[in-house]
Design a protein around this motif. Structure first.
Motif, PDB file in Angstrom:
ATOM      1  N   LYS A  14       0.824  -1.205   0.000  1.00  0.00           N
ATOM      2  CA  LYS A  14       0.000   0.000   0.000  1.00  0.00           C
ATOM      3  C   LYS A  14       0.864   1.264   0.000  1.00  0.00           C
ATOM      4  CE  LYS A  14      -4.060  -2.042   2.201  1.00  0.00           C
ATOM      5  NZ  LYS A  14      -5.035  -1.922   3.315  1.00  0.00           N
ATOM      6  N   ALA A  15       0.296   2.323  -0.601  1.00  0.00           N
ATOM      7  CA  ALA A  15       1.022   3.593  -0.710  1.00  0.00           C
ATOM      8  C   ALA A  15       1.379   4.155   0.659  1.00  0.00           C
ATOM      9  CB  ALA A  15       0.196   4.601  -1.501  1.00  0.00           C
ATOM     10  N   ARG A  16       0.469   3.993   1.622  1.00  0.00           N
ATOM     11  CA  ARG A  16       0.737   4.529   2.963  1.00  0.00           C
ATOM     12  C   ARG A  16       1.946   3.858   3.597  1.00  0.00           C
ATOM     13  NH1 ARG A  16      -4.359   4.814   6.831  1.00  0.00           N
ATOM     14  NH2 ARG A  16      -4.969   6.135   5.067  1.00  0.00           N
ATOM     15  N   ALA A  17       2.093   2.560   3.352  1.00  0.00           N
ATOM     16  CA  ALA A  17       3.243   1.836   3.892  1.00  0.00           C
ATOM     17  C   ALA A  17       4.539   2.317   3.247  1.00  0.00           C
ATOM     18  CB  ALA A  17       3.062   0.340   3.679  1.00  0.00           C
ATOM     19  N   LEU A  18       4.484   2.626   1.955  1.00  0.00           N
ATOM     20  CA  LEU A  18       5.665   3.151   1.271  1.00  0.00           C
ATOM     21  C   LEU A  18       6.067   4.507   1.841  1.00  0.00           C
ATOM     22  CD1 LEU A  18       4.830   2.279  -2.456  1.00  0.00           C
ATOM     23  CD2 LEU A  18       6.687   1.311  -1.091  1.00  0.00           C
ATOM     24  N   ARG A  19       5.064   5.355   2.062  1.00  0.00           N
ATOM     25  CA  ARG A  19       5.382   6.700   2.556  1.00  0.00           C
ATOM     26  C   ARG A  19       5.962   6.661   3.962  1.00  0.00           C
ATOM     27  NH1 ARG A  19       0.793   8.152  -0.853  1.00  0.00           N
ATOM     28  NH2 ARG A  19      -0.705   7.686   0.805  1.00  0.00           N
ATOM     29  N   ARG A  20       5.545   5.668   4.754  1.00  0.00           N
ATOM     30  CA  ARG A  20       6.123   5.528   6.099  1.00  0.00           C
ATOM     31  C   ARG A  20       7.611   5.182   6.023  1.00  0.00           C
ATOM     32  NH1 ARG A  20       1.050   3.034   7.835  1.00  0.00           N
ATOM     33  NH2 ARG A  20       1.955   0.975   7.389  1.00  0.00           N
ATOM     34  N   LYS A  21       8.013   4.576   4.908  1.00  0.00           N
ATOM     35  CA  LYS A  21       9.422   4.225   4.712  1.00  0.00           C
ATOM     36  C   LYS A  21      10.206   5.337   4.005  1.00  0.00           C
ATOM     37  CE  LYS A  21       8.533  -0.754   4.340  1.00  0.00           C
ATOM     38  NZ  LYS A  21       8.644  -1.955   3.463  1.00  0.00           N
ATOM     39  N   GLY A  22       9.543   6.489   3.772  1.00  0.00           N
ATOM     40  CA  GLY A  22      10.229   7.591   3.103  1.00  0.00           C
ATOM     41  C   GLY A  22      10.245   7.476   1.597  1.00  0.00           C
ATOM     42  N   ILE A  24       7.969   7.695  -2.119  1.00  0.00           N
ATOM     43  CA  ILE A  24       6.791   8.288  -2.759  1.00  0.00           C
ATOM     44  C   ILE A  24       6.374   7.405  -3.922  1.00  0.00           C
ATOM     45  CG2 ILE A  24       5.827  10.337  -3.860  1.00  0.00           C
ATOM     46  CD1 ILE A  24       6.716  10.742  -0.957  1.00  0.00           C
ATOM     47  N   PRO A  25       5.149   6.875  -3.909  1.00  0.00           N
ATOM     48  CA  PRO A  25       4.694   6.054  -5.038  1.00  0.00           C
ATOM     49  C   PRO A  25       4.494   6.900  -6.293  1.00  0.00           C
ATOM     50  CG  PRO A  25       2.904   6.418  -3.482  1.00  0.00           C
ATOM     51  CD  PRO A  25       4.140   6.980  -2.850  1.00  0.00           C
ATOM     52  N   ALA A  26       4.747   6.283  -7.440  1.00  0.00           N
ATOM     53  CA  ALA A  26       4.608   6.990  -8.711  1.00  0.00           C
ATOM     54  C   ALA A  26       4.276   5.981  -9.804  1.00  0.00           C
ATOM     55  CB  ALA A  26       5.886   7.745  -9.055  1.00  0.00           C
ATOM     56  N   VAL A  27       3.856   6.504 -10.949  1.00  0.00           N
ATOM     57  CA  VAL A  27       3.565   5.658 -12.096  1.00  0.00           C
ATOM     58  C   VAL A  27       4.092   6.338 -13.355  1.00  0.00           C
ATOM     59  CG1 VAL A  27       1.265   6.670 -12.433  1.00  0.00           C
ATOM     60  CG2 VAL A  27       1.749   4.386 -13.331  1.00  0.00           C
ATOM     61  N   LEU A  28       4.644   5.538 -14.251  1.00  0.00           N
ATOM     62  CA  LEU A  28       5.076   6.018 -15.569  1.00  0.00           C
ATOM     63  C   LEU A  28       4.122   5.454 -16.598  1.00  0.00           C
ATOM     64  CD1 LEU A  28       7.820   5.699 -13.789  1.00  0.00           C
ATOM     65  CD2 LEU A  28       8.973   5.741 -15.974  1.00  0.00           C
ATOM     66  N   TYR A  29       3.738   6.284 -17.580  1.00  0.00           N
ATOM     67  CA  TYR A  29       2.887   5.767 -18.645  1.00  0.00           C
ATOM     68  C   TYR A  29       3.088   6.610 -19.896  1.00  0.00           C
ATOM     69  CZ  TYR A  29      -0.162   9.585 -17.092  1.00  0.00           C
ATOM     70  OH  TYR A  29      -0.656  10.825 -16.724  1.00  0.00           O
ATOM     71  N   GLY A  30       2.677   6.061 -21.022  1.00  0.00           N
ATOM     72  CA  GLY A  30       2.771   6.737 -22.306  1.00  0.00           C
ATOM     73  C   GLY A  30       2.001   5.949 -23.344  1.00  0.00           C
ATOM     74  N   ALA A  31       1.849   6.545 -24.527  1.00  0.00           N
ATOM     75  CA  ALA A  31       1.062   5.897 -25.578  1.00  0.00           C
ATOM     76  C   ALA A  31       1.685   4.581 -26.019  1.00  0.00           C
ATOM     77  CB  ALA A  31       0.928   6.843 -26.772  1.00  0.00           C
ATOM     78  N   HIS A  85       1.754  11.290  -4.337  1.00  0.00           N
ATOM     79  CA  HIS A  85       1.838  10.439  -5.527  1.00  0.00           C
ATOM     80  C   HIS A  85       2.261  11.290  -6.719  1.00  0.00           C
ATOM     81  CE1 HIS A  85       0.559   7.832  -8.873  1.00  0.00           C
ATOM     82  NE2 HIS A  85       0.684   6.836  -8.003  1.00  0.00           N
ATOM     83  N   LEU A  86       2.975  10.671  -7.647  1.00  0.00           N
ATOM     84  CA  LEU A  86       3.449  11.357  -8.850  1.00  0.00           C
ATOM     85  C   LEU A  86       3.046  10.568 -10.090  1.00  0.00           C
ATOM     86  CD1 LEU A  86       7.137  12.106  -7.739  1.00  0.00           C
ATOM     87  CD2 LEU A  86       5.154  13.595  -7.469  1.00  0.00           C
ATOM     88  N   ASP A  87       2.713  11.301 -11.149  1.00  0.00           N
ATOM     89  CA  ASP A  87       2.494  10.704 -12.469  1.00  0.00           C
ATOM     90  C   ASP A  87       3.562  11.252 -13.412  1.00  0.00           C
ATOM     91  OD1 ASP A  87       0.260   9.673 -11.284  1.00  0.00           O
ATOM     92  OD2 ASP A  87      -1.115  10.281 -12.875  1.00  0.00           O
ATOM     93  N   PHE A  88       4.243  10.341 -14.116  1.00  0.00           N
ATOM     94  CA  PHE A  88       5.229  10.744 -15.111  1.00  0.00           C
ATOM     95  C   PHE A  88       4.754  10.289 -16.485  1.00  0.00           C
ATOM     96  CE2 PHE A  88       7.917  10.291 -11.278  1.00  0.00           C
ATOM     97  CZ  PHE A  88       8.497  11.549 -11.258  1.00  0.00           C
ATOM     98  N   TYR A  89       4.848  11.206 -17.457  1.00  0.00           N
ATOM     99  CA  TYR A  89       4.474  10.877 -18.824  1.00  0.00           C
ATOM    100  C   TYR A  89       5.729  10.610 -19.642  1.00  0.00           C
ATOM    101  CZ  TYR A  89       2.585  11.246 -23.538  1.00  0.00           C
ATOM    102  OH  TYR A  89       2.241  10.988 -24.836  1.00  0.00           O
ATOM    103  N   VAL A  90       5.721   9.489 -20.342  1.00  0.00           N
ATOM    104  CA  VAL A  90       6.851   9.121 -21.192  1.00  0.00           C
ATOM    105  C   VAL A  90       6.475   9.409 -22.639  1.00  0.00           C
ATOM    106  CG1 VAL A  90       8.469   7.300 -21.828  1.00  0.00           C
ATOM    107  CG2 VAL A  90       7.402   7.277 -19.556  1.00  0.00           C
TER     108      VAL A  90
END
Length: 214
Positions: A14-22, A24-31, A85-90
């Protein structure tokens, strides 16, 4: 180009568990890319956002594999202001994309020295450009801008390959004259405004009865 490291993250964490460890969850996506779920160090994210704009291309290293990305979306806690949370566009290499570029003002406008007010009409300008041609910002020099003058979209020296998507006649920056406040006129004295009251007509004296003749 700014480089930052990331690591793949399992979706069962879970994202909350990741943030407790310092992290930040993120996702990369593109066409041309299936979504890739990753996590970045919170410290690295803070450093990254102190150096980039939304139109800065970033090299993201995921377990040794390189991706060139733009920040697409950022979620921030409204109370703690921490990244959630972060979204990255490729983007696809060589294929033009539409993106908004922030405007950076340089110089001091003579019109401001003369008492005018500098107004930034378009803090960002949408453009179309190949990913590798997208600048982190557009510099607008106002050092020759006088009162009642503007810098239009067509006046900006656009980099090669970058096409603005606003009309050429749109003003980006203007210097407007200061607003002059007009003091309201004082109301005339109440006595002067009140109409004169006409004098009441004198009451006619009652007629006296004549004495009867015998």
């Amino acid at each position: 180009m700014i480089t930052v490291k990331a690591q793949r993250r399992p979706l069962n964490v879970k994202a909350r568990a990741l943030r407790r460890k310092g992290l930040i969850p993120a996702v990369l996506y593109g066409a041309h890319l299936d979504p890739l779920h990753v996590a970045l160090s919170e410290t690295d994210v803070q450093k990254l956002f102190s150096r980039i704009t939304r139109s800065t291309m970033v090299e993201l290293l995921v377990d040794g594999e390189s991706y060139r990305v733009f920040v697409k979306d950022v979620q921030i806690d409204p109370i703690t202001t921490k990244f959630l949370h972060l979204d990255f566009y490729v983007p696809e290499a060589g294929r033009a994309l539409e993106i908004a570029i922030p405007v950076k003002i340089e110089g001091e406008a003579p019109g401001v020295k003369a008492g005018g007010v500098l107004e930034l009409v378009h803090p960002e300008i949408p453009v179309e450009a190949p990913p590798e041609k997208v600048p982190p910002h557009i510099v607008v020099d106002v050092s020759k801008l006088g009162l009642d003058e503007a810098i239009l979209v067509r006046d900006i020296p656009w980099p090669e390959g970058v096409r603005p998507l606003l009309p050429p006649e749109d003003a980006v920056v203007v210097v407007v004259p200061p607003k002059v406040e007009v003091a309201p006129a004082e109301a005339p004295a109440a006595e002067a405004m009140a109409p004169e009251t006409p004098a009441a007509p004198a009451k006619p004296e009652a007629a006296k009865p004549e004495p009867k003749k015998s």
